[in-house]
Design an enzyme around this catalytic site. Structure first.
Site, PDB file in Angstrom:
ATOM      1  N   GLU A  91       0.808  -1.207   0.000  1.00  0.00           N
ATOM      2  CA  GLU A  91       0.000   0.000   0.000  1.00  0.00           C
ATOM      3  C   GLU A  91       0.843   1.260   0.000  1.00  0.00           C
ATOM      4  O   GLU A  91       1.981   1.266   0.442  1.00  0.00           O
ATOM      5  CB  GLU A  91      -0.982  -0.011   1.165  1.00  0.00           C
ATOM      6  CG  GLU A  91      -0.362  -0.319   2.500  1.00  0.00           C
ATOM      7  CD  GLU A  91      -1.408  -0.391   3.600  1.00  0.00           C
ATOM      8  OE1 GLU A  91      -2.231  -1.320   3.579  1.00  0.00           O
ATOM      9  OE2 GLU A  91      -1.395   0.485   4.472  1.00  0.00           O
ATOM     10  N   CYS A 332      -0.386   2.589   8.745  1.00  0.00           N
ATOM     11  CA  CYS A 332       0.502   1.520   8.271  1.00  0.00           C
ATOM     12  C   CYS A 332      -0.087   0.126   8.155  1.00  0.00           C
ATOM     13  O   CYS A 332      -0.370  -0.509   9.162  1.00  0.00           O
ATOM     14  CB  CYS A 332       1.615   1.366   9.307  1.00  0.00           C
ATOM     15  SG  CYS A 332       3.078   2.202   8.927  1.00  0.00           S
TER      16      CYS A 332
HETATM   17  N1  SAH Z   1       9.870   0.588   9.690  1.00  0.00           N
HETATM   18  C1  SAH Z   1      10.005   2.014   9.660  1.00  0.00           C
HETATM   19  C2  SAH Z   1       9.034   2.715   8.727  1.00  0.00           C
HETATM   20  C3  SAH Z   1       7.606   2.263   8.687  1.00  0.00           C
HETATM   21  S1  SAH Z   1       6.542   2.701  10.007  1.00  0.00           S
HETATM   22  C4  SAH Z   1       9.931   2.573  11.053  1.00  0.00           C
HETATM   23  O1  SAH Z   1       9.736   1.819  11.987  1.00  0.00           O
HETATM   24  O2  SAH Z   1      10.136   3.759  11.225  1.00  0.00           O
HETATM   25  C5  SAH Z   1       6.305   4.441   9.954  1.00  0.00           C
HETATM   26  C6  SAH Z   1       5.980   5.029  11.326  1.00  0.00           C
HETATM   27  O3  SAH Z   1       4.634   4.703  11.728  1.00  0.00           O
HETATM   28  C7  SAH Z   1       6.880   4.487  12.420  1.00  0.00           C
HETATM   29  O4  SAH Z   1       7.246   5.527  13.288  1.00  0.00           O
HETATM   30  C8  SAH Z   1       5.969   3.490  13.105  1.00  0.00           C
HETATM   31  O5  SAH Z   1       6.415   3.203  14.391  1.00  0.00           O
HETATM   32  C9  SAH Z   1       4.650   4.209  13.047  1.00  0.00           C
HETATM   33  N2  SAH Z   1       3.458   3.370  13.260  1.00  0.00           N
HETATM   34  C10 SAH Z   1       3.235   2.117  12.864  1.00  0.00           C
HETATM   35  N3  SAH Z   1       2.020   1.693  13.270  1.00  0.00           N
HETATM   36  C11 SAH Z   1       1.463   2.714  13.920  1.00  0.00           C
HETATM   37  C12 SAH Z   1       0.222   2.890  14.582  1.00  0.00           C
HETATM   38  N4  SAH Z   1      -0.690   1.927  14.634  1.00  0.00           N
HETATM   39  N5  SAH Z   1      -0.015   4.088  15.155  1.00  0.00           N
HETATM   40  C13 SAH Z   1       0.908   5.089  15.099  1.00  0.00           C
HETATM   41  N6  SAH Z   1       2.087   4.987  14.496  1.00  0.00           N
HETATM   42  C14 SAH Z   1       2.374   3.806  13.919  1.00  0.00           C
END
Ligand code: SAH
Length: 344
Positions: A91, A332
């Site tokens: 996505e 995400c």
């Molecule tokens: N793997 C990388 C990039 C992808 S996630 C990373 O960890 O940074 C992008 C951002 O969204 C990251 O900061 C992640 O921790 C956050 N994220 C993922 N799921 C989330 C959720 N349910 N609520 C808020 N932030 C979330």
């Protein structure tokens, strides 16, 4: 077969010259691919029919298929579900801001980092995306909307530093003046904190922004949210961030997802302030997006505001991320997860 869209101009030129094809063909093919954003060799109308057929024997041409597109009624945010040639799904999200259009792309099919609050990691990692597959998320969206993409964030599904070579190749192609020529300053890579890779990235001295998903200010708390915290300490992360700043001159971003009752106290804010002041940085607070597989909740708005105020009082640069696309599985991995679940 060679993956055409993942080749730099110089590499493409080498392939063509090696087959006794003239130099100007490299310029033509590169332009059709990375500027005019065509979907295959048949659209390259200034190539002879014979040459197009010859190219099809040498190269594969990556084009993602759009499987689903959802448009938010609130803010015009669009979420895309794309399928790869081998039937995997990823996505991407288009966000329209006053300063331009920003696309959030995925870097892997699934993820193996296991962050507790994240939907992208629930089914583990299937495979890395190629540079071409990362580029094409942007190419297809720009082509479909007819609007220029000016910012790219690698914050979709996947851990970009776990797919290092392809991500770096992608950044070089995306910022190449012969292609979309998106300034590296408008590209952000987000990582959960793979320390050796962050240092390796720093050594490349790209002008991109590095965002670190911190989410907690102590190792103990971080371990409850992110398994990667068992491998690298916050002290090691801060050192790597300092090194990134030294090498690139680029201010870091710290992402901090606020989870009710987990990391939203005064003490958390004080400790986070101390960390944020150690390096040139900007803190981005994200009220956690609840996913149905976990019972994490967002703190009440006034708690989020109070948390922000406390950081400001400590002279930390801080913003609260504006929530976009709430009505379209904005967080995400949620749209892909829903598709996989309905297929099962
Ligand atoms: N793997 C990388 C990039 C992808 S996630 C990373 O960890 O940074 C992008 C951002 O969204 C990251 O900061 C992640 O921790 C956050 N994220 C993922 N799921 C989330 C959720 N349910 N609520 C808020 N932030 C979330």
């Amino acid at each position: 077969m060679i993956d055409l869209k993942s080749l730099t101009y110089e590499e493409l030129l080498e392939e063509l010259l090696g087959r006794s094809l003239p130099k100007f063909r490299a310029g033509q093919i590169y332009e059709w691919t990375h500027r005019k954003l065509v979907e295959g060799f048949d659209e390259m109308t200034n190539l002879s029919k014979d040459l197009r057929e010859q190219c099809k024997q040498i190269f594969t041409f990556t084009t993602l298929k759009m499987v689903d597109r959802q448009v938010s009624r609130f803010d015009g945010t669009e979420k895309y579900l794309f399928a790869t040639e081998d039937g995997n799904m990823m996505e991407s999200v288009l966000m329209r801001y006053h300063h331009g259009n920003s696309v959030c792309i995925s870097s892997q099919i699934g993820c193996r980092m296991g962050c507790r609050f994240c939907a992208s990691t629930l089914d583990g990692l299937t495979r890395n995306l190629t540079a071409a597959e990362m580029l094409d998320q942007i190419y297809r969206i720009q082509k479909m909307t007819g609007e220029r993409v000016s910012n790219v964030v690698i914050m979709g599904t996947g851990e970009p530093m776990d797919n290092f070579d392809n991500v770096v190749r992608f950044i070089k192609l995306l910022s190449d003046e012969r292609g979309l020529h998106i300034s590296q300053r408008n590209i952000t890579v987000s990582t959960c904190g793979l320390v050796p890779r962050m240092r390796q990235l720093a050594d490349l001295k790209l002008q991109i922004t590095l965002a670190l998903s911190l989410h907690a200010a102590t190792d103990e708390k971080r371990k409850t949210l992110m398994p990667i915290a068992n491998r690298y300490t916050i002290a090691q992360l801060m050192e790597a961030c300092g090194y990134y700043f030294e090498q690139t001159g680029r201010r870091l971003t710290f992402e901090y997802s606020l989870v009710k009752g987990v990391n939203d106290t005064k003490e958390d804010a004080e400790l986070l302030s101390k960390l944020a002041r150690q390096v040139m940085s900007h803190v981005n607070l994200i009220p956690v997006n609840p996913i149905k597989e976990r019972d994490y909740e967002q703190p009440d708005t006034k708690f989020v505001e109070a948390f922000k105020k406390r950081l400001e009082k400590n002279h930390v640069n801080v913003t609260i991320r504006r929530e976009m696309g709430r009505d379209i599985d904005g967080a995400c991995g949620q749209l892909r997860k829903r598709h996989l679940d309905t297929e099962r």
